[in-house]
Design an enzyme around this catalytic site. Structure first.
Site, PDB file in Angstrom:
ATOM      1  N   GLU A 196      -0.324  -9.295  -0.682  1.00  0.00           N
ATOM      2  CA  GLU A 196      -1.750  -9.607  -0.460  1.00  0.00           C
ATOM      3  C   GLU A 196      -2.529  -9.625  -1.777  1.00  0.00           C
ATOM      4  O   GLU A 196      -3.377 -10.496  -1.990  1.00  0.00           O
ATOM      5  CB  GLU A 196      -2.348  -8.588   0.520  1.00  0.00           C
ATOM      6  CG  GLU A 196      -1.762  -8.767   1.914  1.00  0.00           C
ATOM      7  CD  GLU A 196      -2.148  -7.666   2.881  1.00  0.00           C
ATOM      8  OE1 GLU A 196      -2.058  -6.478   2.502  1.00  0.00           O
ATOM      9  OE2 GLU A 196      -2.539  -7.977   4.016  1.00  0.00           O
ATOM     10  N   GLY A 210       0.780  -4.988   0.917  1.00  0.00           N
ATOM     11  CA  GLY A 210      -0.426  -5.077   0.080  1.00  0.00           C
ATOM     12  C   GLY A 210      -0.141  -5.702  -1.284  1.00  0.00           C
ATOM     13  O   GLY A 210      -1.033  -6.268  -1.904  1.00  0.00           O
ATOM     14  N   GLU A 269       4.907  -5.111   7.200  1.00  0.00           N
ATOM     15  CA  GLU A 269       4.148  -4.076   7.903  1.00  0.00           C
ATOM     16  C   GLU A 269       4.634  -3.846   9.335  1.00  0.00           C
ATOM     17  O   GLU A 269       4.573  -2.743   9.850  1.00  0.00           O
ATOM     18  CB  GLU A 269       2.651  -4.438   7.934  1.00  0.00           C
ATOM     19  CG  GLU A 269       1.950  -4.306   6.586  1.00  0.00           C
ATOM     20  CD  GLU A 269       1.971  -5.568   5.739  1.00  0.00           C
ATOM     21  OE1 GLU A 269       2.787  -6.472   6.014  1.00  0.00           O
ATOM     22  OE2 GLU A 269       1.160  -5.649   4.790  1.00  0.00           O
ATOM     23  N   ALA A 325       0.861  -1.176   0.000  1.00  0.00           N
ATOM     24  CA  ALA A 325       0.000   0.000   0.000  1.00  0.00           C
ATOM     25  C   ALA A 325       0.900   1.230   0.000  1.00  0.00           C
ATOM     26  O   ALA A 325       2.074   1.148   0.373  1.00  0.00           O
ATOM     27  CB  ALA A 325      -0.869  -0.023   1.254  1.00  0.00           C
TER      28      ALA A 325
HETATM   29  N1  CO8 Z   1       4.580   3.314  -0.611  1.00  0.00           N
HETATM   30  C1  CO8 Z   1       4.952   4.509  -1.115  1.00  0.00           C
HETATM   31  N2  CO8 Z   1       6.088   4.713  -1.790  1.00  0.00           N
HETATM   32  C2  CO8 Z   1       6.885   3.653  -1.977  1.00  0.00           C
HETATM   33  C3  CO8 Z   1       6.565   2.377  -1.499  1.00  0.00           C
HETATM   34  C4  CO8 Z   1       5.348   2.220  -0.784  1.00  0.00           C
HETATM   35  N3  CO8 Z   1       4.912   1.039  -0.316  1.00  0.00           N
HETATM   36  N4  CO8 Z   1       7.562   1.530  -1.839  1.00  0.00           N
HETATM   37  C5  CO8 Z   1       8.472   2.256  -2.507  1.00  0.00           C
HETATM   38  N5  CO8 Z   1       8.071   3.541  -2.599  1.00  0.00           N
HETATM   39  C6  CO8 Z   1       8.761   4.661  -3.223  1.00  0.00           C
HETATM   40  C7  CO8 Z   1       9.921   5.128  -2.377  1.00  0.00           C
HETATM   41  O1  CO8 Z   1       9.491   5.988  -1.336  1.00  0.00           O
HETATM   42  C8  CO8 Z   1      10.765   5.821  -3.410  1.00  0.00           C
HETATM   43  O2  CO8 Z   1      10.211   7.087  -3.661  1.00  0.00           O
HETATM   44  P1  CO8 Z   1      11.145   8.394  -3.818  1.00  0.00           P
HETATM   45  O3  CO8 Z   1      11.924   8.143  -5.084  1.00  0.00           O
HETATM   46  O4  CO8 Z   1      10.172   9.511  -3.933  1.00  0.00           O
HETATM   47  O5  CO8 Z   1      12.017   8.428  -2.629  1.00  0.00           O
HETATM   48  C9  CO8 Z   1      10.559   4.964  -4.649  1.00  0.00           C
HETATM   49  O6  CO8 Z   1       9.359   4.239  -4.416  1.00  0.00           O
HETATM   50  C10 CO8 Z   1      11.663   3.970  -4.848  1.00  0.00           C
HETATM   51  O7  CO8 Z   1      11.832   3.254  -3.643  1.00  0.00           O
HETATM   52  P2  CO8 Z   1      13.256   2.871  -3.056  1.00  0.00           P
HETATM   53  O8  CO8 Z   1      14.252   3.975  -3.313  1.00  0.00           O
HETATM   54  O9  CO8 Z   1      13.074   2.464  -1.638  1.00  0.00           O
HETATM   55  O10 CO8 Z   1      13.616   1.635  -4.004  1.00  0.00           O
HETATM   56  P3  CO8 Z   1      14.537   0.382  -3.703  1.00  0.00           P
HETATM   57  O11 CO8 Z   1      14.629  -0.360  -4.986  1.00  0.00           O
HETATM   58  O12 CO8 Z   1      15.788   0.794  -3.013  1.00  0.00           O
HETATM   59  O13 CO8 Z   1      13.698  -0.502  -2.644  1.00  0.00           O
HETATM   60  C11 CO8 Z   1      11.711  -1.574  -1.793  1.00  0.00           C
HETATM   61  C12 CO8 Z   1      12.492  -1.115  -3.039  1.00  0.00           C
HETATM   62  C13 CO8 Z   1      12.493  -2.679  -1.072  1.00  0.00           C
HETATM   63  C14 CO8 Z   1      10.388  -2.131  -2.324  1.00  0.00           C
HETATM   64  C15 CO8 Z   1      11.492  -0.399  -0.837  1.00  0.00           C
HETATM   65  O14 CO8 Z   1      10.982   0.714  -1.576  1.00  0.00           O
HETATM   66  C16 CO8 Z   1      10.531  -0.686   0.273  1.00  0.00           C
HETATM   67  O15 CO8 Z   1      10.932  -1.290   1.268  1.00  0.00           O
HETATM   68  N6  CO8 Z   1       9.270  -0.224   0.138  1.00  0.00           N
HETATM   69  C17 CO8 Z   1       8.275  -0.369   1.204  1.00  0.00           C
HETATM   70  C18 CO8 Z   1       7.776  -1.786   1.319  1.00  0.00           C
HETATM   71  C19 CO8 Z   1       6.739  -1.889   2.416  1.00  0.00           C
HETATM   72  O16 CO8 Z   1       6.987  -1.600   3.570  1.00  0.00           O
HETATM   73  N7  CO8 Z   1       5.531  -2.306   2.048  1.00  0.00           N
HETATM   74  C20 CO8 Z   1       4.425  -2.442   2.959  1.00  0.00           C
HETATM   75  C21 CO8 Z   1       3.590  -1.195   2.922  1.00  0.00           C
HETATM   76  S1  CO8 Z   1       2.309  -1.201   4.134  1.00  0.00           S
HETATM   77  C22 CO8 Z   1       1.099  -2.175   3.422  1.00  0.00           C
HETATM   78  O17 CO8 Z   1       1.185  -2.634   2.337  1.00  0.00           O
HETATM   79  C23 CO8 Z   1      -0.094  -2.382   4.288  1.00  0.00           C
HETATM   80  C24 CO8 Z   1      -1.081  -3.268   3.572  1.00  0.00           C
HETATM   81  C25 CO8 Z   1      -2.446  -2.781   3.819  1.00  0.00           C
HETATM   82  C26 CO8 Z   1      -3.408  -3.346   2.838  1.00  0.00           C
HETATM   83  C27 CO8 Z   1      -3.170  -2.983   1.398  1.00  0.00           C
HETATM   84  C28 CO8 Z   1      -3.860  -1.739   0.969  1.00  0.00           C
HETATM   85  C29 CO8 Z   1      -3.545  -1.265  -0.411  1.00  0.00           C
END
Ligand code: CO8
Length: 258
Positions: free
Chosen positions: A111, A108, A131, A64
């Site tokens: 999921e 998400g 999460e 998400a």
């Molecule tokens: N939300 C918003 N922005 C994101 C997300 C995310 N989940 N993931 C990546 N981005 C953005 C980053 O902020 C970054 O943006 P910016 O360039 O503006 O800084 C851009 O994408 C690139 O990301 P990274 O520089 O971090 O890229 P990497 O290749 O180094 O890393 C990863 C990729 C490993 C995927 C890393 O971005 C990461 O850890 N992302 C978060 C993963 C996470 O925690 N996911 C869980 C989110 S909570 C959730 O899903 C709750 C579920 C609820 C139900 C679902 C409802 C829809």
């Protein structure tokens, strides 16, 4: 730019490619609204037999949208039933959905992949429910579907630590039906399977999806009873007559009509 690219394949099945590369396909509200609207459209289109959902080579979906959620209050989340509509709509789709997962399928994103009926991935894919690292828990069925797919102890380890697993591991643990050595092969296989499903009787495919899904909700006795009722009902379809007649006549390509 649209949040996904949709492609009709020979009019028989649809593929949807999540397309928010700058945010690793994070599932923001407009994206999943559009995705569900498209899935509902395909569900109602009599020409379409199945849908493949995929992302890019590096990300199926990174979860998400954290930036969208970070200021959400309990009151907002509760009163708007945040997430509920999204997953309710995706899981209400009656035609088969295949997810082809390459790269990250986190939170998400994992999921969404698990809401599909069949999950394929490449060996280098990354699945996780991270999460806990954000001070929350899975909110779109992750704790339930992951546990059913891989068992309680493995799901607990992933959800309590936020650790990820590879595509190879996902195959070994039964989260993925099949694992491929490359993203290209994974998508190709998903499209092939969608084409194969789309060539079958639509009424039988719909019934088959319905009864398998019931197995996730009902006990064995009720599930078997439910299956028998639906099985009986298919003798009222044209396709049952067409399929059995074709077998007897050694015709390999029955022309389904239902
Ligand atoms: N939300 C918003 N922005 C994101 C997300 C995310 N989940 N993931 C990546 N981005 C953005 C980053 O902020 C970054 O943006 P910016 O360039 O503006 O800084 C851009 O994408 C690139 O990301 P990274 O520089 O971090 O890229 P990497 O290749 O180094 O890393 C990863 C990729 C490993 C995927 C890393 O971005 C990461 O850890 N992302 C978060 C993963 C996470 O925690 N996911 C869980 C989110 S909570 C959730 O899903 C709750 C579920 C609820 C139900 C679902 C409802 C829809």
């Amino acid at each position: 730019m649209p949040y996904f690219i949709s492609k009709t394949n020979g009019c028989h099945f649809e593929s949807v490619t999540l397309n928010r590369p700058k945010a690793r396909n994070a599932l923001c509200t407009p994206l999943f609204r559009e995705l569900n609207a498209a899935l509902q459209r395909f569900d109602q289109d009599p020409e379409i037999g199945a849908t493949v959902i995929t992302g890019s080579n590096s990300a199926f979906a990174a979860g998400a949208d954290i930036k969208e959620m970070k200021d959400l209050t309990f009151s907002d989340a509760y009163t708007t039933d945040f997430i509920e509509l999204w997953s309710a709509q995706t899981t209400a789709i009656k035609k088969p959905i295949i997810s082809a997962v390459n790269g990250y399928a986190l939170g998400g994103g994992c999921e969404l992949a698990m809401m599909a009926d069949i999950l394929y991935c490449s060996s280098s894919a990354t699945f996780g429910q991270p999460e806990i690292k954000l001070g929350i828990i899975p909110g779109a069925g992750g704790s339930q579907r992951l546990t059913r797919a891989i068992g309680k102890s493995r799901a607990m380890e992933m959800i309590l630590t936020g650790r990820s697993i590879s595509g190879t591991q996902a195959g070994e643990w039964g989260l993925a039906a099949r694992v491929f050595e490359s993203s290209e092969k994974c998508l190709e296989a998903a499209l092939d399977t969608a084409a194969e499903i789309s060539s079958k009787s639509k009424v039988a495919v719909k019934a088959a999806k319905e009864v398998v899904n019931k197995s996730q909700e009902l006990g064995l006795r009720d599930g078997v009873e439910y299956e028998r009722r639906v099985f009986h009902s298919l003798f009222g379809s044209q396709d049952q007559k067409i399929g059995m007649k074709a077998f007897v006549e050694k015709n390999q390509n029955p022309a389904w009509t239902d």
